[in-house]
Design a protein around this motif. Sequence first.
Motif, PDB file in Angstrom:
ATOM      1  N   MET A 163       0.838  -1.206   0.000  1.00  0.00           N
ATOM      2  CA  MET A 163       0.000   0.000   0.000  1.00  0.00           C
ATOM      3  C   MET A 163       0.871   1.252   0.000  1.00  0.00           C
ATOM      4  SD  MET A 163      -2.944  -0.992   2.768  1.00  0.00           S
ATOM      5  CE  MET A 163      -4.208   0.223   2.597  1.00  0.00           C
ATOM      6  N   THR A 164       0.405   2.292  -0.670  1.00  0.00           N
ATOM      7  CA  THR A 164       1.147   3.549  -0.655  1.00  0.00           C
ATOM      8  C   THR A 164       0.861   4.289   0.652  1.00  0.00           C
ATOM      9  OG1 THR A 164      -0.659   4.812  -1.608  1.00  0.00           O
ATOM     10  CG2 THR A 164       0.856   3.745  -3.171  1.00  0.00           C
ATOM     11  N   GLN A 165       1.686   5.302   0.910  1.00  0.00           N
ATOM     12  CA  GLN A 165       1.469   6.105   2.117  1.00  0.00           C
ATOM     13  C   GLN A 165       0.089   6.780   2.064  1.00  0.00           C
ATOM     14  OE1 GLN A 165       4.240   9.364   2.693  1.00  0.00           O
ATOM     15  NE2 GLN A 165       4.150   9.113   4.912  1.00  0.00           N
ATOM     16  N   ASP A 166      -0.291   7.223   0.870  1.00  0.00           N
ATOM     17  CA  ASP A 166      -1.608   7.873   0.739  1.00  0.00           C
ATOM     18  C   ASP A 166      -2.746   6.887   1.014  1.00  0.00           C
ATOM     19  OD1 ASP A 166      -0.570  10.324   0.249  1.00  0.00           O
ATOM     20  OD2 ASP A 166      -0.806  10.236  -1.933  1.00  0.00           O
ATOM     21  N   GLU A 167      -2.569   5.645   0.587  1.00  0.00           N
ATOM     22  CA  GLU A 167      -3.609   4.630   0.862  1.00  0.00           C
ATOM     23  C   GLU A 167      -3.694   4.343   2.365  1.00  0.00           C
ATOM     24  OE1 GLU A 167      -3.515   2.235  -3.410  1.00  0.00           O
ATOM     25  OE2 GLU A 167      -2.121   1.637  -1.831  1.00  0.00           O
ATOM     26  N   LEU A 168      -2.539   4.339   3.032  1.00  0.00           N
ATOM     27  CA  LEU A 168      -2.556   4.113   4.486  1.00  0.00           C
ATOM     28  C   LEU A 168      -3.236   5.286   5.203  1.00  0.00           C
ATOM     29  CD1 LEU A 168       1.055   2.666   4.934  1.00  0.00           C
ATOM     30  CD2 LEU A 168      -1.094   1.397   5.001  1.00  0.00           C
ATOM     31  N   LYS A 169      -2.968   6.496   4.712  1.00  0.00           N
ATOM     32  CA  LYS A 169      -3.626   7.674   5.306  1.00  0.00           C
ATOM     33  C   LYS A 169      -5.139   7.608   5.090  1.00  0.00           C
ATOM     34  CE  LYS A 169       0.304  10.838   4.909  1.00  0.00           C
ATOM     35  NZ  LYS A 169       0.811  12.132   4.440  1.00  0.00           N
ATOM     36  N   ALA A 170      -5.534   7.179   3.891  1.00  0.00           N
ATOM     37  CA  ALA A 170      -6.972   7.064   3.599  1.00  0.00           C
ATOM     38  C   ALA A 170      -7.615   6.015   4.516  1.00  0.00           C
ATOM     39  CB  ALA A 170      -7.176   6.703   2.134  1.00  0.00           C
ATOM     40  N   ALA A 171      -6.886   4.937   4.786  1.00  0.00           N
ATOM     41  CA  ALA A 171      -7.431   3.869   5.643  1.00  0.00           C
ATOM     42  C   ALA A 171      -7.644   4.373   7.073  1.00  0.00           C
ATOM     43  CB  ALA A 171      -6.487   2.661   5.639  1.00  0.00           C
ATOM     44  N   VAL A 172      -6.707   5.163   7.591  1.00  0.00           N
ATOM     45  CA  VAL A 172      -6.889   5.646   8.972  1.00  0.00           C
ATOM     46  C   VAL A 172      -7.953   6.744   9.037  1.00  0.00           C
ATOM     47  CG1 VAL A 172      -4.646   4.911   9.837  1.00  0.00           C
ATOM     48  CG2 VAL A 172      -4.867   7.203   8.861  1.00  0.00           C
ATOM     49  N   ALA A 173      -8.072   7.513   7.948  1.00  0.00           N
ATOM     50  CA  ALA A 173      -9.154   8.517   7.909  1.00  0.00           C
ATOM     51  C   ALA A 173     -10.510   7.810   7.977  1.00  0.00           C
ATOM     52  CB  ALA A 173      -9.034   9.360   6.639  1.00  0.00           C
ATOM     53  N   ALA A 174     -10.644   6.734   7.225  1.00  0.00           N
ATOM     54  CA  ALA A 174     -11.901   5.972   7.245  1.00  0.00           C
ATOM     55  C   ALA A 174     -12.122   5.341   8.622  1.00  0.00           C
ATOM     56  CB  ALA A 174     -11.862   4.892   6.159  1.00  0.00           C
ATOM     57  N   ALA A 175     -11.052   4.855   9.236  1.00  0.00           N
ATOM     58  CA  ALA A 175     -11.180   4.242  10.569  1.00  0.00           C
ATOM     59  C   ALA A 175     -11.615   5.283  11.604  1.00  0.00           C
ATOM     60  CB  ALA A 175      -9.858   3.603  10.982  1.00  0.00           C
ATOM     61  N   ALA A 176     -11.151   6.509  11.451  1.00  0.00           N
ATOM     62  CA  ALA A 176     -11.549   7.567  12.393  1.00  0.00           C
ATOM     63  C   ALA A 176     -13.029   7.906  12.233  1.00  0.00           C
ATOM     64  CB  ALA A 176     -10.686   8.811  12.192  1.00  0.00           C
ATOM     65  N   ILE A 177     -13.493   7.883  10.993  1.00  0.00           N
ATOM     66  CA  ILE A 177     -14.939   8.107  10.781  1.00  0.00           C
ATOM     67  C   ILE A 177     -15.726   7.017  11.519  1.00  0.00           C
ATOM     68  CG2 ILE A 177     -16.798   8.013   9.056  1.00  0.00           C
ATOM     69  CD1 ILE A 177     -15.303  10.602   8.781  1.00  0.00           C
ATOM     70  N   ALA A 178     -15.304   5.756  11.363  1.00  0.00           N
ATOM     71  CA  ALA A 178     -16.007   4.654  12.032  1.00  0.00           C
ATOM     72  C   ALA A 178     -15.956   4.819  13.554  1.00  0.00           C
ATOM     73  CB  ALA A 178     -15.385   3.321  11.606  1.00  0.00           C
ATOM     74  N   GLU A 179     -14.833   5.362  14.042  1.00  0.00           N
ATOM     75  CA  GLU A 179     -14.660   5.539  15.503  1.00  0.00           C
ATOM     76  C   GLU A 179     -15.639   6.581  16.061  1.00  0.00           C
ATOM     77  OE1 GLU A 179     -11.669   4.155  17.187  1.00  0.00           O
ATOM     78  OE2 GLU A 179     -12.091   5.113  19.110  1.00  0.00           O
ATOM     79  N   ILE A 180     -15.852   7.664  15.314  1.00  0.00           N
ATOM     80  CA  ILE A 180     -16.683   8.746  15.897  1.00  0.00           C
ATOM     81  C   ILE A 180     -18.154   8.657  15.496  1.00  0.00           C
ATOM     82  CG2 ILE A 180     -14.737  10.368  16.054  1.00  0.00           C
ATOM     83  CD1 ILE A 180     -16.158  11.843  13.628  1.00  0.00           C
ATOM     84  N   GLU A 181     -18.433   8.007  14.367  1.00  0.00           N
ATOM     85  CA  GLU A 181     -19.805   8.050  13.819  1.00  0.00           C
ATOM     86  C   GLU A 181     -20.886   7.670  14.844  1.00  0.00           C
ATOM     87  OE1 GLU A 181     -20.232   6.078  10.051  1.00  0.00           O
ATOM     88  OE2 GLU A 181     -22.294   6.797   9.815  1.00  0.00           O
ATOM     89  N   PRO A 182     -20.673   6.598  15.651  1.00  0.00           N
ATOM     90  CA  PRO A 182     -21.744   6.223  16.594  1.00  0.00           C
ATOM     91  C   PRO A 182     -22.029   7.294  17.648  1.00  0.00           C
ATOM     92  CG  PRO A 182     -20.084   4.480  16.395  1.00  0.00           C
ATOM     93  CD  PRO A 182     -19.536   5.681  15.698  1.00  0.00           C
ATOM     94  N   TRP A 183     -21.087   8.226  17.850  1.00  0.00           N
ATOM     95  CA  TRP A 183     -21.230   9.221  18.929  1.00  0.00           C
ATOM     96  C   TRP A 183     -21.776  10.548  18.423  1.00  0.00           C
ATOM     97  CZ3 TRP A 183     -20.694   6.844  23.344  1.00  0.00           C
ATOM     98  CH2 TRP A 183     -19.882   5.690  23.369  1.00  0.00           C
ATOM     99  N   LEU A 184     -21.968  10.691  17.126  1.00  0.00           N
ATOM    100  CA  LEU A 184     -22.390  11.987  16.589  1.00  0.00           C
ATOM    101  C   LEU A 184     -23.850  12.263  16.941  1.00  0.00           C
ATOM    102  CD1 LEU A 184     -20.779  12.038  13.022  1.00  0.00           C
ATOM    103  CD2 LEU A 184     -19.938  13.111  15.120  1.00  0.00           C
ATOM    104  N   GLU A 185     -24.101  13.497  17.394  1.00  0.00           N
ATOM    105  CA  GLU A 185     -25.472  13.940  17.655  1.00  0.00           C
ATOM    106  C   GLU A 185     -25.669  15.270  16.958  1.00  0.00           C
ATOM    107  OE1 GLU A 185     -25.957  13.828  21.891  1.00  0.00           O
ATOM    108  OE2 GLU A 185     -25.875  11.629  21.912  1.00  0.00           O
ATOM    109  N   ARG A 186     -26.927  15.714  16.869  1.00  0.00           N
ATOM    110  CA  ARG A 186     -27.206  16.922  16.084  1.00  0.00           C
ATOM    111  C   ARG A 186     -26.492  18.156  16.621  1.00  0.00           C
ATOM    112  NH1 ARG A 186     -30.958  15.286  12.024  1.00  0.00           N
ATOM    113  NH2 ARG A 186     -30.714  17.370  11.182  1.00  0.00           N
ATOM    114  N   ASP A 187     -26.121  18.148  17.917  1.00  0.00           N
ATOM    115  CA  ASP A 187     -25.439  19.328  18.467  1.00  0.00           C
ATOM    116  C   ASP A 187     -23.924  19.118  18.640  1.00  0.00           C
ATOM    117  OD1 ASP A 187     -25.509  17.490  20.493  1.00  0.00           O
ATOM    118  OD2 ASP A 187     -26.243  18.884  22.033  1.00  0.00           O
TER     119      ASP A 187
END
Length: 222
Positions: free
Chosen positions: A1-25
């Motif tokens: 994997m390229t460095q950019d692909e690894l960065k994209a993978a952790v960006a996606a993992a961070a979305i998965a980490e926070i998504e369940p906690w998001l609220e309208r405020d």
Amino acid sequence: MTQDELKAAVAAAAIAEIEPWLERDTILGIGTGSTANLFIDRLARLRDDFKGAVASSDASAERLRRHGIEVFELNEVGTVPFYIDGADEVNAHLHMIKGGGAALTREKIVAACAERFICIADGSKRVERLGAFPLPVEVIPMARSYVARELVKLGADPVYREGVVTDNGNQILDCHDFMIDDPVTMEARLNAIVGVVTNGLFAARGADVLLLGTEQGVERLS
Ligand code: 5RP
């Protein structure tokens, strides 16, 4: 994997980490740099699920707005549940060197106001000992030479990052040849030099979670 692909993978993992906690405020703290940019681009899809963001740089604020995400001043917000940002180096204690993009001061301020700091980094950023990456120090312009002399006394080889003015109107000295054995102590020592605004050691307030992109997948350390 390229460095950019690894960065994209952790960006996606961070979305998965926070998504369940998001609220309208919910207002998120968002960092600066190429990894943070990939995170911002993925966050756009969720823009109707949370209120907005506080950005650690004008560049990130602009990118968030382009995606239709409202940007708030930190003073209006108080605390944020998550601060998501990259790093130039990170060790086993989740201490970091940051500021390769010259945004270290605002990054440290938003991180200070965050309940959880999620660091997203490709595997090349993981080190045993901090310091191979030149440590950035933001200085008040008139103090630059004085601070440089003080940094030399501490064993660093400071180099003025010419042509760079931070979002706060200050300058950056990059400390080369400066391996750091005790990041917490060194962070405080550098901050005590008159004329230093911030240094790029994030140790007193390190990350709470590290999402590290490797060939084997995203490792989660906390
Ligand atoms: C900017 C930073 C960045 O988080 C750091 O430089 C990492 O950047 P990238 O994600 O582009 O590798 O501290 O000041």
